[in-house]
Scaffold this motif. Sequence first.
Motif, PDB file in Angstrom:
ATOM      1  N   MET A 191      -2.692  26.712 -13.893  1.00  0.00           N
ATOM      2  CA  MET A 191      -3.846  25.835 -14.161  1.00  0.00           C
ATOM      3  C   MET A 191      -3.479  24.402 -13.805  1.00  0.00           C
ATOM      4  N   PRO A 192      -4.344  23.681 -13.085  1.00  0.00           N
ATOM      5  CA  PRO A 192      -4.035  22.308 -12.741  1.00  0.00           C
ATOM      6  C   PRO A 192      -3.862  21.445 -13.970  1.00  0.00           C
TER       7      PRO A 192
ATOM      8  N   ALA B 219     -16.409  13.815 -13.807  1.00  0.00           N
ATOM      9  CA  ALA B 219     -15.161  14.582 -13.823  1.00  0.00           C
ATOM     10  C   ALA B 219     -14.405  14.435 -12.506  1.00  0.00           C
ATOM     11  N   LEU B 220     -15.110  14.546 -11.385  1.00  0.00           N
ATOM     12  CA  LEU B 220     -14.442  14.460 -10.087  1.00  0.00           C
ATOM     13  C   LEU B 220     -13.937  13.054  -9.804  1.00  0.00           C
ATOM     14  N   GLU B 221     -14.677  12.058 -10.255  1.00  0.00           N
ATOM     15  CA  GLU B 221     -14.222  10.686 -10.050  1.00  0.00           C
ATOM     16  C   GLU B 221     -12.950  10.412 -10.835  1.00  0.00           C
ATOM     17  N   ARG B 222     -12.756  11.091 -11.961  1.00  0.00           N
ATOM     18  CA  ARG B 222     -11.507  10.954 -12.715  1.00  0.00           C
ATOM     19  C   ARG B 222     -10.318  11.451 -11.906  1.00  0.00           C
TER      20      ARG B 222
ATOM     21  N   VAL C 151     -19.046  30.335  -9.762  1.00  0.00           N
ATOM     22  CA  VAL C 151     -20.195  30.728 -10.578  1.00  0.00           C
ATOM     23  C   VAL C 151     -20.268  29.798 -11.783  1.00  0.00           C
ATOM     24  N   LYS C 152     -21.430  29.203 -12.004  1.00  0.00           N
ATOM     25  CA  LYS C 152     -21.635  28.320 -13.157  1.00  0.00           C
ATOM     26  C   LYS C 152     -21.886  29.141 -14.420  1.00  0.00           C
ATOM     27  N   PRO C 153     -21.481  28.638 -15.583  1.00  0.00           N
ATOM     28  CA  PRO C 153     -20.762  27.371 -15.781  1.00  0.00           C
ATOM     29  C   PRO C 153     -19.320  27.475 -15.301  1.00  0.00           C
ATOM     30  N   VAL C 154     -18.838  26.392 -14.711  1.00  0.00           N
ATOM     31  CA  VAL C 154     -17.489  26.399 -14.151  1.00  0.00           C
ATOM     32  C   VAL C 154     -16.659  25.318 -14.831  1.00  0.00           C
ATOM     33  N   ASP C 155     -15.440  25.664 -15.205  1.00  0.00           N
ATOM     34  CA  ASP C 155     -14.527  24.704 -15.806  1.00  0.00           C
ATOM     35  C   ASP C 155     -14.116  23.674 -14.759  1.00  0.00           C
ATOM     36  N   THR C 156     -13.961  22.432 -15.185  1.00  0.00           N
ATOM     37  CA  THR C 156     -13.590  21.366 -14.258  1.00  0.00           C
ATOM     38  C   THR C 156     -12.278  21.665 -13.553  1.00  0.00           C
TER      39      THR C 156
ATOM     40  N   VAL D 255     -11.043  24.538 -12.739  1.00  0.00           N
ATOM     41  CA  VAL D 255     -11.286  25.542 -11.700  1.00  0.00           C
ATOM     42  C   VAL D 255     -11.956  24.889 -10.496  1.00  0.00           C
ATOM     43  N   LEU D 256     -12.944  24.046 -10.756  1.00  0.00           N
ATOM     44  CA  LEU D 256     -13.650  23.375  -9.668  1.00  0.00           C
ATOM     45  C   LEU D 256     -12.695  22.518  -8.848  1.00  0.00           C
ATOM     46  N   VAL D 257     -11.848  21.752  -9.519  1.00  0.00           N
ATOM     47  CA  VAL D 257     -10.896  20.890  -8.813  1.00  0.00           C
ATOM     48  C   VAL D 257      -9.888  21.725  -8.032  1.00  0.00           C
ATOM     49  N   ALA D 258      -9.458  22.852  -8.594  1.00  0.00           N
ATOM     50  CA  ALA D 258      -8.521  23.722  -7.887  1.00  0.00           C
ATOM     51  C   ALA D 258      -9.140  24.260  -6.607  1.00  0.00           C
ATOM     52  N   ARG D 259     -10.415  24.647  -6.653  1.00  0.00           N
ATOM     53  CA  ARG D 259     -11.087  25.145  -5.450  1.00  0.00           C
ATOM     54  C   ARG D 259     -11.248  24.025  -4.427  1.00  0.00           C
ATOM     55  N   ILE D 260     -11.568  22.835  -4.906  1.00  0.00           N
ATOM     56  CA  ILE D 260     -11.706  21.688  -3.994  1.00  0.00           C
ATOM     57  C   ILE D 260     -10.386  21.410  -3.298  1.00  0.00           C
ATOM     58  N   ARG D 261      -9.302  21.380  -4.062  1.00  0.00           N
ATOM     59  CA  ARG D 261      -7.996  21.110  -3.471  1.00  0.00           C
ATOM     60  C   ARG D 261      -7.622  22.162  -2.445  1.00  0.00           C
TER      61      ARG D 261
END
Length: 270
Positions: A1-2, A32-35, A130-135, A137-143
């Motif tokens: 987990m990130p 969240a993403l701006e953080r 798939v929503k709802p998505v934990d931040t 998880v979202l950041v890991a997919r983005i990276r």
Amino acid sequence: MPSSTPAPAPSRPVRVLLVEDDGLMRRSFTVALERYGYRVEAAADGLAGLELFRDGDTGGVRAGAGAGTGTGDHGFDLLILDVMLPGLDGIGLCRRVRETSLVPILMMSARGDGLDVVAGLEAGADDYVVKPVDTYVLVARIRSLLRRATYAPPAAAAGRAAGEAEAGEGEGEGEGDLLVFGDLALDTGGLEVFVSGSPVALTPTELKLLLEFAAHPGVVLERHTLLRNVWDYGWDGDSRVVDLCVQRLRRKLGRDRIETVRGFGYKLRR
């Protein structure tokens, strides 16, 4: 987990276009993403998102520019699109973007029945959540998506790869940075792909998948192996992303180039 600690901002902030019609969710994702150091621009509907993308896509790679990818100083580095959007839905928006750009696209769906997933991936998306998505998880997919898109091939490689592909040299072997399989030529240094000497535009995910196949020509690769090596998934990843990405590769490279071995996976024909 990130880690929960925001990552340090890159020298040039990564530009993310978020298209989400739910106001609360849009603001939550943006904060969240701006953080994590990302620069987020958001839209509430598909048409507004398309306009933002076109206004900002002055430096992004175009779909006809070759197999490599990357973004300029003014283009978006990644798009996050909700499927259910007013005006122009996320699937339609994804198709419109893919007409001109290879920018990485992450789809978000509120449904887990597979319909949105298949439609989004067929439209050209690289991955989905798939929503709802934990931040996290979202950041890991983005990276993961950004890691596939952090290269820019040298333009000089095109002429060399095209010429050698037409000559048919180095069949199935590496000659310098060139791998040739029949009419398919892959410049692993320049990250460019040619079929019968003509350049083929691949998204970052399609290119990484092809590189994985080319590293093991004639070897059957299981879907779980591809999920781990290409999408950075563990064993619980959705194999549909592999199947649909293979289908997209076949449309671009020729239907017989990647063979299905039923019950096992896929292999690149020598």
